[in-house]
Design a protein around this motif. Structure first.
Motif, short mmCIF file in Angstrom:
data_model
loop_
_atom_site.label_atom_id
_atom_site.label_comp_id
_atom_site.label_asym_id
_atom_site.label_seq_id
_atom_site.Cartn_x
_atom_site.Cartn_y
_atom_site.Cartn_z
N ASP A 1 -7.98 -6.00 -13.69
CA ASP A 1 -6.76 -6.71 -14.06
C ASP A 1 -5.53 -5.86 -13.75
OD1 ASP A 1 -8.10 -9.01 -15.36
OD2 ASP A 1 -8.84 -7.42 -16.67
N PRO A 2 -4.38 -6.50 -13.50
CA PRO A 2 -3.16 -5.76 -13.14
C PRO A 2 -2.61 -4.95 -14.31
CG PRO A 2 -2.66 -8.07 -13.49
CD PRO A 2 -4.16 -7.95 -13.55
N GLY B 1 -5.07 -5.70 -9.55
CA GLY B 1 -6.51 -5.79 -9.82
C GLY B 1 -7.22 -6.49 -8.68
N LEU B 2 -8.03 -7.47 -9.01
CA LEU B 2 -8.81 -8.19 -8.00
C LEU B 2 -7.94 -9.13 -7.17
CD1 LEU B 2 -12.06 -9.04 -9.99
CD2 LEU B 2 -11.68 -7.21 -8.32
N LEU B 3 -6.75 -9.47 -7.70
CA LEU B 3 -5.86 -10.36 -6.99
C LEU B 3 -4.56 -9.65 -6.63
CD1 LEU B 3 -6.22 -13.58 -9.19
CD2 LEU B 3 -7.43 -13.04 -7.06
N LYS B 4 -3.90 -10.15 -5.59
CA LYS B 4 -2.61 -9.60 -5.21
C LYS B 4 -1.62 -9.80 -6.35
CE LYS B 4 -0.94 -10.47 -1.11
NZ LYS B 4 -0.30 -11.17 0.04
N LEU B 5 -0.82 -8.78 -6.61
CA LEU B 5 0.19 -8.84 -7.67
C LEU B 5 1.54 -9.15 -7.03
CD1 LEU B 5 0.97 -8.43 -10.65
CD2 LEU B 5 1.17 -5.98 -10.17
N ARG C 1 -4.22 -6.32 -3.50
CA ARG C 1 -5.34 -6.19 -4.43
C ARG C 1 -5.97 -4.80 -4.35
NH1 ARG C 1 -10.40 -7.23 -2.18
NH2 ARG C 1 -11.11 -8.10 -4.15
N ASN C 2 -6.29 -4.28 -5.54
CA ASN C 2 -6.95 -2.97 -5.68
C ASN C 2 -6.11 -1.82 -5.13
OD1 ASN C 2 -9.32 -4.02 -6.91
ND2 ASN C 2 -10.12 -4.60 -4.90
N THR C 3 -4.79 -2.00 -5.13
CA THR C 3 -3.89 -0.91 -4.72
C THR C 3 -2.83 -0.73 -5.80
OG1 THR C 3 -2.34 -2.35 -3.54
CG2 THR C 3 -4.23 -1.48 -2.28
N GLU C 4 -2.05 0.33 -5.64
CA GLU C 4 -0.94 0.56 -6.57
C GLU C 4 0.33 0.85 -5.79
OE1 GLU C 4 -2.46 3.86 -8.89
OE2 GLU C 4 -1.16 5.26 -7.80
N HIS C 5 1.45 0.63 -6.45
CA HIS C 5 2.74 0.81 -5.81
C HIS C 5 3.72 1.34 -6.85
CE1 HIS C 5 5.62 0.27 -2.62
NE2 HIS C 5 6.39 -0.51 -3.38
N ARG C 6 4.54 2.31 -6.44
CA ARG C 6 5.53 2.91 -7.34
C ARG C 6 6.94 2.53 -6.88
NH1 ARG C 6 3.22 7.31 -10.34
NH2 ARG C 6 1.04 7.64 -9.70
N LEU D 1 9.74 -8.63 -15.63
CA LEU D 1 9.39 -9.03 -14.28
C LEU D 1 8.78 -10.42 -14.29
CD1 LEU D 1 6.00 -7.52 -13.34
CD2 LEU D 1 7.21 -6.64 -15.32
N GLY D 2 8.77 -11.03 -13.10
CA GLY D 2 8.13 -12.32 -12.96
C GLY D 2 6.70 -12.14 -12.50
N TYR D 3 5.77 -12.66 -13.26
CA TYR D 3 4.34 -12.55 -12.92
C TYR D 3 3.70 -13.91 -13.13
CZ TYR D 3 -0.57 -11.29 -13.35
OH TYR D 3 -1.92 -11.23 -13.20
#
Length: 260
Positions: free
Chosen positions: A16-17, A43-47, A86-91, A122-124
């Motif tokens: 999960d995100p 997580g498993l889906l694009k954020l 998905r499955n990545t992180e961003h700063r 934020l918008g999610y």
């Protein structure tokens, strides 16, 4: 604080995100720069981030005794619209500058009782998400110097409150006023057992207002008369503010007792 926790979903297994807002500036002060970053982990889906706002928010007491939120400053993120695969992180970095009249939460290492937060919104998936982190803002050397001078006169700092009202009679844009409370346990009967002190800060220094304590009143105009004196930022430390404080207290004793 993670999105998983905020949304009440997921089991903590990384599917999960998540989001974490991290402040890089330790104990910022009014008028000073503030920096940090927001970490997004998909997580498993694009954020998909539709918007990103970082606001310093204060809680003040309203005239009816209710709590009123107020924006102190909006910090600036590097970007506000982006995707995290998905499955990545961003700063995303952010920065800004606190207003000179920003309330302070710590004075001499002690809590002032004022509540400040850094709120990330934020918008999610079209839903608003709020990530709230407590923000600690240290008093300026000017604040410390004035309080030390009052301590030498027998007064001790007992706390402060933020009121949703403004200081009247001066060019002051803020709609909130931080009132510092001081007490003199061994006060002379002819003196003031309790005081209220207000700082109106700017880039040069501050105008310091001192008056007899009257917590039962909310509006500035309803409180007892106040006297004021200026203090420049560069005077905090090298200059003995004792004579200035004693002159203010002597003037207050005359003004407070004069017919209104």
């Amino acid at each position: 604080m993670g999105l998983r926790k905020l949304l009440g979903i997921g089991d903590g297994n990384g599917r999960d995100p998540r989001i974490d807002t991290v402040l890089g500036t330790v104990l910022p002060q009014p008028g000073r720069r503030i920096d940090g970053e927001v970490l997004f982990r998909a997580g498993l889906l694009k954020l998909r981030i539709h918007d990103l706002n970082l606001d310093v928010v204060s809680k003040a007491r309203g005239w009816e005794g209710n709590t009123v939120d107020g924006q102190e400053v909006a910090l600036r993120p590097e970007i506000t619209w982006f995707d995290v695969e998905r499955n990545t992180e961003h700063r995303i970095g952010f920065h800004g500058r606190l207003r000179w009249d920003c309330p302070v939460t710590e004075l001499g290492g002690r809590s002032t009782g004022v509540d400040l937060s850094l709120v990330t919104t934020l918008g999610y998936d079209s839903d608003d998400v709020r990530d709230v982190d407590f923000l600690h803002v240290a008093a300026l050397p000017l604040h410390e110097a004035v309080m030390d001078a009052l301590l030498a006169e027998g007064y001790r700092f007992t706390g402060s409150e933020l009121l949703a009202t403004h200081v009247e009679g001066i060019d002051h844009r803020s709609l909130r006023t931080q009132v510092f409370h001081l007490e003199d346990p061994a006060a002379d009967p002819a003196g003031f057992p309790a005081l209220e002190v207000v700082f109106v800060n700017n880039v040069v220094g501050a105008t310091v207002f001192v008056r007899r304590a009257a917590r039962q009143f909310f509006w500035w105009r309803d409180k007892p008369p106040a006297v004021s004196f200026p203090v420049a930022h560069h005077e905090a430390g090298p200059v003995d503010l004792g004579p200035r404080v004693r002159d203010a207290l002597a003037s207050l004793a005359v003004k407070d007792r004069a017919p209104r």
